[in-house]
Design an enzyme around this catalytic site. Structure first.
Site, PDB file in Angstrom:
ATOM      1  N   LYS A   1       0.830  -1.216   0.000  1.00 29.61           N
ATOM      2  CA  LYS A   1       0.000   0.000   0.000  1.00 29.61           C
ATOM      3  C   LYS A   1       0.862   1.262   0.000  1.00 29.61           C
ATOM      4  O   LYS A   1       0.670   2.188  -0.796  1.00 29.61           O
ATOM      5  CB  LYS A   1      -0.930  -0.029   1.221  1.00 29.61           C
ATOM      6  CG  LYS A   1      -1.707   1.236   1.459  1.00 29.61           C
ATOM      7  CD  LYS A   1      -2.732   1.515   0.383  1.00 29.61           C
ATOM      8  CE  LYS A   1      -3.269   2.924   0.497  1.00 29.61           C
ATOM      9  NZ  LYS A   1      -4.159   3.292  -0.553  1.00 29.61           N
TER      10      LYS A   1
ATOM     11  N   CYS B   1      -4.190  11.107   1.773  1.00 32.83           N
ATOM     12  CA  CYS B   1      -3.315   9.922   1.737  1.00 32.83           C
ATOM     13  C   CYS B   1      -1.866  10.200   1.347  1.00 32.83           C
ATOM     14  O   CYS B   1      -0.957   9.906   2.119  1.00 32.83           O
ATOM     15  CB  CYS B   1      -3.907   8.877   0.798  1.00 32.83           C
ATOM     16  SG  CYS B   1      -5.469   8.220   1.409  1.00 32.83           S
TER      17      CYS B   1
HETATM   18  N1  LIG Z   1      -9.684   8.465   2.126  1.00 28.33           N
HETATM   19  C1  LIG Z   1      -9.120   7.728   1.190  1.00 28.33           C
HETATM   20  O1  LIG Z   1      -9.204   8.032   0.008  1.00 28.33           O
HETATM   21  C2  LIG Z   1      -8.368   6.479   1.544  1.00 28.33           C
HETATM   22  C3  LIG Z   1      -8.056   5.559   0.541  1.00 28.33           C
HETATM   23  C4  LIG Z   1      -7.362   4.399   0.880  1.00 28.33           C
HETATM   24  C5  LIG Z   1      -6.983   4.177   2.207  1.00 28.33           C
HETATM   25  N2  LIG Z   1      -7.270   5.100   3.153  1.00 28.33           N
HETATM   26  C6  LIG Z   1      -6.892   4.812   4.543  1.00 28.33           C
HETATM   27  O2  LIG Z   1      -8.020   4.350   5.245  1.00 28.33           O
HETATM   28  C7  LIG Z   1      -7.995   4.797   6.609  1.00 28.33           C
HETATM   29  C8  LIG Z   1      -9.249   5.582   6.915  1.00 28.33           C
HETATM   30  O3  LIG Z   1      -9.245   6.744   6.117  1.00 28.33           O
HETATM   31  P1  LIG Z   1     -10.541   7.659   5.955  1.00 28.33           P
HETATM   32  O4  LIG Z   1     -10.214   8.688   4.941  1.00 28.33           O
HETATM   33  O5  LIG Z   1     -11.734   6.786   5.788  1.00 28.33           O
HETATM   34  O6  LIG Z   1     -10.568   8.331   7.421  1.00 28.33           O
HETATM   35  P2  LIG Z   1     -11.742   9.212   8.052  1.00 28.33           P
HETATM   36  O7  LIG Z   1     -11.066  10.146   8.987  1.00 28.33           O
HETATM   37  O8  LIG Z   1     -12.626   9.744   6.984  1.00 28.33           O
HETATM   38  O9  LIG Z   1     -12.597   8.149   8.902  1.00 28.33           O
HETATM   39  C9  LIG Z   1     -12.143   7.473  10.032  1.00 28.33           C
HETATM   40  C10 LIG Z   1     -13.331   7.254  10.938  1.00 28.33           C
HETATM   41  O10 LIG Z   1     -12.967   6.360  11.990  1.00 28.33           O
HETATM   42  C11 LIG Z   1     -13.688   6.735  13.163  1.00 28.33           C
HETATM   43  N3  LIG Z   1     -13.053   6.101  14.318  1.00 28.33           N
HETATM   44  C12 LIG Z   1     -11.840   6.325  14.860  1.00 28.33           C
HETATM   45  N4  LIG Z   1     -11.625   5.486  15.881  1.00 28.33           N
HETATM   46  C13 LIG Z   1     -12.711   4.703  16.003  1.00 28.33           C
HETATM   47  C14 LIG Z   1     -13.086   3.629  16.856  1.00 28.33           C
HETATM   48  N5  LIG Z   1     -12.271   3.176  17.807  1.00 28.33           N
HETATM   49  N6  LIG Z   1     -14.285   3.057  16.688  1.00 28.33           N
HETATM   50  C15 LIG Z   1     -15.128   3.499  15.739  1.00 28.33           C
HETATM   51  N7  LIG Z   1     -14.825   4.501  14.881  1.00 28.33           N
HETATM   52  C16 LIG Z   1     -13.642   5.085  15.011  1.00 28.33           C
HETATM   53  C17 LIG Z   1     -13.608   8.254  13.130  1.00 28.33           C
HETATM   54  O11 LIG Z   1     -14.592   8.835  13.957  1.00 28.33           O
HETATM   55  C18 LIG Z   1     -13.822   8.523  11.627  1.00 28.33           C
HETATM   56  O12 LIG Z   1     -15.197   8.715  11.329  1.00 28.33           O
HETATM   57  C19 LIG Z   1      -6.701   5.591   6.748  1.00 28.33           C
HETATM   58  O13 LIG Z   1      -5.701   4.740   7.203  1.00 28.33           O
HETATM   59  C20 LIG Z   1      -6.400   6.014   5.328  1.00 28.33           C
HETATM   60  O14 LIG Z   1      -5.036   6.241   5.105  1.00 28.33           O
HETATM   61  C21 LIG Z   1      -7.978   6.239   2.865  1.00 28.33           C
END
Ligand SMILES: NC(=O)c1ccc[n+]([C@@H]2O[C@H](COP(=O)([O-])OP(=O)(O)OC[C@H]3O[C@@H](n4cnc5c(N)ncnc54)[C@H](O)[C@@H]3O)[C@@H](O)[C@H]2O)c1
Length: 436
Positions: free
Chosen positions: A207, A263
Site C-alpha cells: 500500500k 493519503c
Molecule cells: N480516504 C481515502 O481516500 C483512503 C483511501 C485508501 C486508504 N485510506 C486509509 O483508510 C484509513 C481511513 O481513512 P478515511 O479517509 O476513511 O478516514 P476518516 O477520517 O474519513 O474516517 C475514520 C473514521 O474512523 C472513526 N473512528 C476512529 N476510531 C474509532 C473507533 N475506535 N471506533 C469506531 N470509529 C472510530 C472516526 O470517527 C472517523 O469517522 C486511513 O488509514 C487512510 O489512510 C484512505
C-alpha cells in the site's frame, strides 16, 4: 456472514456500503455519534458520487445499518474491518496508530467466537502483528485471525474503484482466514479481478509503496513542468511523449500545484520514517516529500509574481477548493496554502467550489474568504481568476461572460485545462503550468 466496519469515514462507509451491495450484512459503526445520527437520518456526511443512492438502496434492503453501539456490533460480527484514520503523528511524521490500537483493544474485549480482524486502514509494516499481540494480551482466549487488506480506492471514484478494482491485496497467516476473505471478495473473482495473497507485512508495504510511487510520478512531471517553463518547451507534449511508452504509462503525468489529499502526503512521510527506522535508503521518496511541500508554496509565490505582487484592493477569484474534483475533501488541498498566501499579501479572495465550501470554511477558518454558490458570481469584478481544482463544471464555461464580469483578463490555470492558443484568442491573459 456479519460484517462490522469499525469507522464510517471515507473508507469504512464506501467499503461497508459496497460489501452490503455484494450481499453481506454490514453494520458501519463509528465513535462519532453525530456521523451515525446523520447517516441514520439519510444525510451522507461526505460527497462521493453515487454513494448516497447506494447507501439508500442497501439500507432499504436491510443489509446496511449504522450504529454507535460499537461493543454490540463487535460481539455479533464474524468479520471486523478496522477502517479508522491513521493520520500523521504530531511532531515526528510517523503514522499515528492510536485509533488502530484502540480499535484492537475494543475488539479484543468484546469479540465473541471466532472472528476475523481485517485491517483496511493504511498502516506501517508490522502493524498487523502488533494488532494480533494486543488482542492476545487483552483477551488470551480469543479465537481470531488477523488479515491485512489495504484499500486502494480513490476519492471521487470510490465506488467504481471498490467494485472494479485493479487488484485486491490480502496479507494473511491462516488458511481459514484466506477462505473467509476469499468468500468476501467472491463477486470480484467473477469479473476476474486479480487477488494477490501474500503475508501481512508485504501487504502493508504494498500500500505504501503504491502511494509513494504515484507521488514520485506526480512530482516528476511537476519538475519537468518547471524545466519546460525555463527552456521554453511544452510539458503536455513531454507527458504525451513519455506516456505513450507502455513502461511509463500515461496516468499521473499531469502537472499541477503539488499533490494533496488525505493519503499521499501522510503516507509518503510515514514510509520515509519506516525506512529511516530500518536504516534503509529511501532518498527518492524523501526528496519527493520535501519537493511537494516546497511546490505548494512555490506555486503561491509564482502566482503572486504573475499578478504583479500588488494586492492592495485586488480581488482574486479561486475556482475549485477541494484537493481534487468529485470530492469535498479539503485535507492537504493545495488551495489552502495558496489562499493563505494571497490573503497574507493583501488580496481579497472570492471562492467557489461545487461541493467543498462547507469543508473549506472549516479548513480556512479565520481567513476572510468570501464564498459564492455560483462560479460566475464569484468572478464579478475579479482582478484575476485562478483555477485550482479541475471540476467538470469548469471545463466549458461561458468565457465571454467571464471576461465581461471580470475587471481584467488575467486567468491562471493551475490544472492546464484549456488550450493555450484558444484562450489567448478568446482574449485572456492566460497562463498555464509548464508552458512558456
Ligand atoms: N480516504 C481515502 O481516500 C483512503 C483511501 C485508501 C486508504 N485510506 C486509509 O483508510 C484509513 C481511513 O481513512 P478515511 O479517509 O476513511 O478516514 P476518516 O477520517 O474519513 O474516517 C475514520 C473514521 O474512523 C472513526 N473512528 C476512529 N476510531 C474509532 C473507533 N475506535 N471506533 C469506531 N470509529 C472510530 C472516526 O470517527 C472517523 O469517522 C486511513 O488509514 C487512510 O489512510 C484512505
Amino acid at each position: 456472514m456479519n460484517i462490522t466496519m469499525l469507522g464510517a469515514g471515507y473508507v469504512g462507509l464506501v467499503s461497508g456500503t459496497c460489501f452490503s451491495e455484494f450481499g453481506f450484512n454490514v453494520c458501519c459503526v463509528d465513535k462519532d455519534q453525530e456521523k451515525i445520527l446523520s447517516l441514520n437520518s439519510n444525510i451522507v456526511p461526505i460527497y462521493e458520487p453515487g454513494l448516497e443512492s447506494l447507501i439508500q438502496k442497501n439500507k432499504v434492503s436491510g443489509r446496511l445499518t449504522f450504529s454507535d453501539d460499537i461493543d454490540g456490533n463487535i460481539k455479533k460480527a464474524d468479520v471486523i474491518f478496522i477502517a479508522v484514520g491513521t493520520p500523521t503523528r504530531r511532531g515526528d511524521g510517523h503514522a499515528d496508530l492510536t485509533y488502530v490500537f484502540e480499535a484492537a483493544e475494543q475488539i479484543a474485549k468484546k469479540m465473541d467466537g471466532y472472528t476475523l480482524v481485517v485491517t483496511k486502514s493504511t498502516v506501517p509494516v508490522g502493524t498487523g502483528l502488533e494488532v494480533k499481540e494486543i488482542i492476545k494480551k487483552v483477551n488470551p482466549n480469543a479465537d481470531f485471525d488477523v488479515v491485512s487488506n489495504p484499500e486502494f480506492l480513490r476519492e471521487g471514484n470510490a465506488i467504481q474503484d471498490f467494485m472494479r478494482p485493479d487488484r485486491v491485496v490480502v496479507g494473511y497467516e491462516s488458511e481459514k482466514a484466506k477462505k473467509i476473505i476469499s468468500a468476501l471478495y467472491k463477486p470480484l473473482y467473477l469479473i476476474e479481478t486479480p487477488i494477490l495473497f501474500t503475508d501481512l507485512k508485504t501487504a502493508e508495504l504494498i500500500k505504501y509503496s503504491a502511494n509513494a510511487f504515484l507521488a514520485v510520478k506526480i512530482s516528476y512531471i511537476n519538475q519537468m513542468a518547471d524545466l519546460c517553463e525555463k527552456v521554453g518547451a511544452d510539458v503536455h507534449d513531454v507527458a504525451k511523449g513519455i506516456g505513450l511508452d507502455k513502461r511509463i504509462g500515461n496516468k499521473f503525468l499531469h502537472p499541477g500545484p503539488g499533490y494533496g489529499g488525505s493519503c499521499f502526503p501522510k503516507d509518503t512521510l510515514a514510509l520515509v520514517k519506516t525506512a529511516n527506522d530500518n536504516n534503509s535508503n529511501i532518498s527518492i521518496v524523501d526528496t519527493v516529500v520535501q519537493y511537494n511541500a516546497q511546490r505548494k508554496s512555490d506555486m503561491a509565490r509564482k502566482i503572486l509574481n504573475e499578478l504583479g505582487n500588488d494586492f492592495k484592493n485586488k480581488k482574486v477569484s479561486i475556482l475549485g477548493l477541494s484537493f481534487k474534483p468529485e470530492t469535498d475533501d479539503m485535507r492537504e488541498a493545495p488551495s489552502i496554502p495558496l489562499i493563505n498566501s494571497l490573503i497574507e499579501a493583501g488580496a481579497e479572495v472570492n471562492a467557489y467550489d461545487p461541493q467543498a465550501i462547507e469543508e473549506a470554511k472549516f479548513y480556512l477558518k479565520g481567513l476572510d474568504v468570501k464564498y459564492f454558490d455560483n462560479k460566475y458570481n464569484a468572478l464579478e469584478n475579479a482582478d484575476a481568476l485562478i483555477l485550482v481544482t479541475e471540476w467538470k463544471e469548469f471545463r466549458s464555461p461561458d468565457f465571454k461572460r467571464i471576461l465581461k464580469l471580470m475587471n481584467t483578463n488575467v486567468f491562471i490555470d493551475g490544472r492546464n485545462q484549456f488550450n493555450y492558443d484558444q484562450m489567448k484568442e478568446q482574449g485572456f491573459n492566460y497562463s498555464q503550468i509548464g508552458v512558456k
